[in-house]
Design a protein around this motif. Structure first.
Motif: not given
Ligand code: ADP
Ligand code: MG
Length: 164
Positions: A14, A40, A42
């Motif tokens: 999570s 990647d 997200g």
């Molecule tokens: P990045 O910077 O790598 O592009 P972000 O941190 O901006 O990614 O976004 C991660 C997204 O994935 C958020 O919307 C977050 O709520 C979602 N998410 C779901 N599960 C997880 C998890 N276990 N750890 C991190 N983010 C998660």
């Protein structure tokens, strides 16, 4: 000083898990540390940066990923430089805007999309790699120097460790 790195793997189920791992990790960082984050869109890099920021006393809502901002400097007891090179093509472009002078900084430096500018990063850079393995599941691999200051991080994050 060069030192061997210890590799730690975590499973996050999570966003809150990822924040907790990041807070524990942030607690082990010292001024001058450079952390390269790879994974990647997200995958959780920015969220991880928020957790590190919290450990350094920076409110999480200050750490964001604005579309066109590459470098954000946060003042604090340990200053935090948050860099996101998503919009840059390569290390040369980063070098042209003066990134070399920021690495390492006076405080902690976090670099999202670090693989794009690998040549500019210090050889003792700490690496954090994120893999999306489900809707809310992320595998997080940390390669950090094998130093006593990381013992507390290992202990505090133990319940997320997945071996390897
Ligand atoms: P990045 O910077 O790598 O592009 P972000 O941190 O901006 O990614 O976004 C991660 C997204 O994935 C958020 O919307 C977050 O709520 C979602 N998410 C779901 N599960 C997880 C998890 N276990 N750890 C991190 N983010 C998660
Ligand atoms: Mg991001």
């Amino acid at each position: 000083m060069m030192c061997d790195k210890r590799h730690l793997s975590f499973s996050s189920e999570s966003p809150e898990d990822t924040l907790e791992i990041a807070r524990a990790f942030g607690g082990a960082l010292h001024p001058g540390d450079v952390v390269g984050l790879t994974g990647d869109l997200g995958a959780g890099k920015t969220l991880f940066c928020k957790g590190v920021g919290e450990a350094l006393g920076i409110p999480p809502d200050r750490i964001v990923s604005p579309t066109f901002t590459i470098v954000t400097e946060h003042a604090g007891p340990v200053p935090l430089t948050h860099i996101d090179v998503y919009r840059l093509s390569n290390a040369r472009e980063a070098d042209e805007i003066g990134m070399r002078e920021l690495l390492p900084g006076d405080g902690v430096c976090l670099v999202e999309w670090a693989e794009k500018i690998e040549e500019l990063l210090p050889t003792d850079c700490i690496q954090v790699t994120f893999t999306i393995s489900g809707d809310d599941r992320r595998e997080i691999a940390v390669a950090a120097p094998d130093l006593p200051r990381f013992d507390d991080f290992r202990a505090r994050s133990q319940r997320f460790q997945s071996g390897g």
